[in-house]
Motif scaffolding. Structure first.
Motif, PDB file in Angstrom:
ATOM      1  N   ALA A  39     -59.513  -7.162 -55.709  1.00  0.00           N
ATOM      2  CA  ALA A  39     -60.502  -6.743 -54.707  1.00  0.00           C
ATOM      3  C   ALA A  39     -61.348  -5.596 -55.236  1.00  0.00           C
ATOM      4  CB  ALA A  39     -59.798  -6.335 -53.419  1.00  0.00           C
TER       5      ALA A  39
ATOM      6  N   VAL B  45     -61.547 -13.482 -48.584  1.00  0.00           N
ATOM      7  CA  VAL B  45     -60.303 -13.461 -49.338  1.00  0.00           C
ATOM      8  C   VAL B  45     -59.161 -14.026 -48.502  1.00  0.00           C
ATOM      9  CG1 VAL B  45     -61.047 -11.427 -50.654  1.00  0.00           C
ATOM     10  CG2 VAL B  45     -59.670 -11.138 -48.570  1.00  0.00           C
TER      11      VAL B  45
ATOM     12  N   SER C 169     -55.395 -13.492 -47.212  1.00  0.00           N
ATOM     13  CA  SER C 169     -54.384 -12.464 -46.958  1.00  0.00           C
ATOM     14  C   SER C 169     -53.130 -13.157 -46.426  1.00  0.00           C
ATOM     15  CB  SER C 169     -54.951 -11.421 -45.986  1.00  0.00           C
ATOM     16  OG  SER C 169     -54.054 -10.345 -45.816  1.00  0.00           O
TER      17      SER C 169
ATOM     18  N   LEU D 296     -51.454  -6.640 -50.158  1.00  0.00           N
ATOM     19  CA  LEU D 296     -52.492  -7.264 -49.329  1.00  0.00           C
ATOM     20  C   LEU D 296     -53.131  -6.256 -48.374  1.00  0.00           C
ATOM     21  CD1 LEU D 296     -50.752 -10.663 -48.516  1.00  0.00           C
ATOM     22  CD2 LEU D 296     -52.752 -10.321 -49.985  1.00  0.00           C
TER      23      LEU D 296
ATOM     24  N   GLU E 233     -57.107  -5.210 -48.157  1.00  0.00           N
ATOM     25  CA  GLU E 233     -57.950  -5.164 -46.963  1.00  0.00           C
ATOM     26  C   GLU E 233     -58.592  -3.783 -46.791  1.00  0.00           C
ATOM     27  OE1 GLU E 233     -55.998  -6.686 -43.505  1.00  0.00           O
ATOM     28  OE2 GLU E 233     -55.896  -8.727 -44.295  1.00  0.00           O
TER      29      GLU E 233
ATOM     30  N   TRP F 175     -67.419  -8.597 -45.599  1.00  0.00           N
ATOM     31  CA  TRP F 175     -66.128  -9.170 -45.971  1.00  0.00           C
ATOM     32  C   TRP F 175     -65.455  -9.871 -44.799  1.00  0.00           C
ATOM     33  CZ3 TRP F 175     -61.759  -7.601 -43.325  1.00  0.00           C
ATOM     34  CH2 TRP F 175     -61.892  -6.440 -42.571  1.00  0.00           C
TER      35      TRP F 175
ATOM     36  N   SER G 282     -61.271 -11.250 -44.186  1.00  0.00           N
ATOM     37  CA  SER G 282     -59.921 -11.479 -44.691  1.00  0.00           C
ATOM     38  C   SER G 282     -59.272 -12.566 -43.852  1.00  0.00           C
ATOM     39  CB  SER G 282     -59.100 -10.189 -44.628  1.00  0.00           C
ATOM     40  OG  SER G 282     -57.784 -10.421 -45.109  1.00  0.00           O
TER      41      SER G 282
ATOM     42  N   ARG H  28     -56.135 -14.604 -42.683  1.00  0.00           N
ATOM     43  CA  ARG H  28     -54.686 -14.400 -42.603  1.00  0.00           C
ATOM     44  C   ARG H  28     -54.001 -15.681 -42.118  1.00  0.00           C
ATOM     45  NH1 ARG H  28     -54.322  -8.586 -39.409  1.00  0.00           N
ATOM     46  NH2 ARG H  28     -54.959  -7.213 -41.146  1.00  0.00           N
TER      47      ARG H  28
ATOM     48  N   ALA I  51     -60.479  -9.356 -39.954  1.00  0.00           N
ATOM     49  CA  ALA I  51     -59.374 -10.203 -40.350  1.00  0.00           C
ATOM     50  C   ALA I  51     -59.285 -11.336 -39.344  1.00  0.00           C
ATOM     51  CB  ALA I  51     -58.068  -9.406 -40.371  1.00  0.00           C
TER      52      ALA I  51
END
Length: 211
Positions: A87, A104, A106, A140, A144, A154, A156, A158, A206
């Motif tokens: 990251a 990304v 996670s 992780l 974040e 961004w 994330s 999950r 997220a």
């Protein structure tokens, strides 16, 4: 859109490449060993690069509309801390080249509040997983934090427990909440990540995903 995919030989990464090409995107796949991605397609460029090194990533991400990363730990105690290290490298490379969008992978247990998750998953399974995979989840969480502090656009993702099925072609998602079911196929995680590229509601959040 041209997409830069990191961790393209991994469980989620391979599906990212396949789905992106099926969607008509142009893909630059960053891999350490090109032989591990034996895919040939006119819209695919496979580049040897180190996703943990910003200098190596700059030519990969330059000109991309978005960066998608399927990078994760190789084991319970990966000394490279690949999630957070990659990251940082991606943020530096993207900041230097003017690329803003990054998505990304996670993990669902980072939803410490338990919001949106079944009682058993939130109150029983998650603490057990934290005890077993503490180092992975700490890495992780650091990833974040890097993204939250980056100033980039961004997201994330999950997921709940990952499975290797062919994908169901559907998923459920919840912003700033945990996955509300216990499993999801890696192919469907990749599908969600690609769908979120153009979803402004997921930026800066997220997102829990499950089947």
């Amino acid at each position: 859109m041209r997409l830069a995919i990191l961790g393209a030989t991994g469980g989620v990464g391979r599906h990212l490449v396949a789905h992106a090409l099926d969607d008509g995107h142009t893909v630059t796949a960053a891999v350490r060993d090109p032989a591990r991605l034996p895919v040939r397609h006119p819209n695919l460029e496979v580049v040897r690069a180190d996703a943990l090194d910003a200098a190596s990533l700059k030519p990969v991400v330059e000109g991309a509309g978005a960066v998608l990363s399927g990078i994760g730990a190789a084991g319970r105690r990966d000394p490279l801390k690949p999630a957070s290290t990659s990251a940082r490298a991606a943020v530096e490379a993207m900041s230097a080249t003017g690329v803003r969008r990054i998505i990304v992978v996670s993990a669902g247990p980072l939803n410490r509040s338990g919001k949106g998750q079944p009682f058993l998953a939130a109150r029983v399974l998650s603490p057990i997983l934290w005890a077993i995979l503490k180092d992975v989840y700490i890495d992780l969480e650091a990833m974040e934090r890097v993204l939250r502090d980056s100033g980039l656009d961004w997201t994330s993702v999950r997921p709940s427990r990952l499975q290797d099925g062919p994908g169901k072609g559907r998923y459920q998602h919840a912003i700033e909440a945990g996955p509300n079911r216990n499993t999801i196929d890696r192919a469907d995680v990749a599908r969600a990540m690609l769908d979120f590229v153009d979803d402004p509601e997921t930026i800066g959040h997220a997102v829990g995903v499950s089947n």
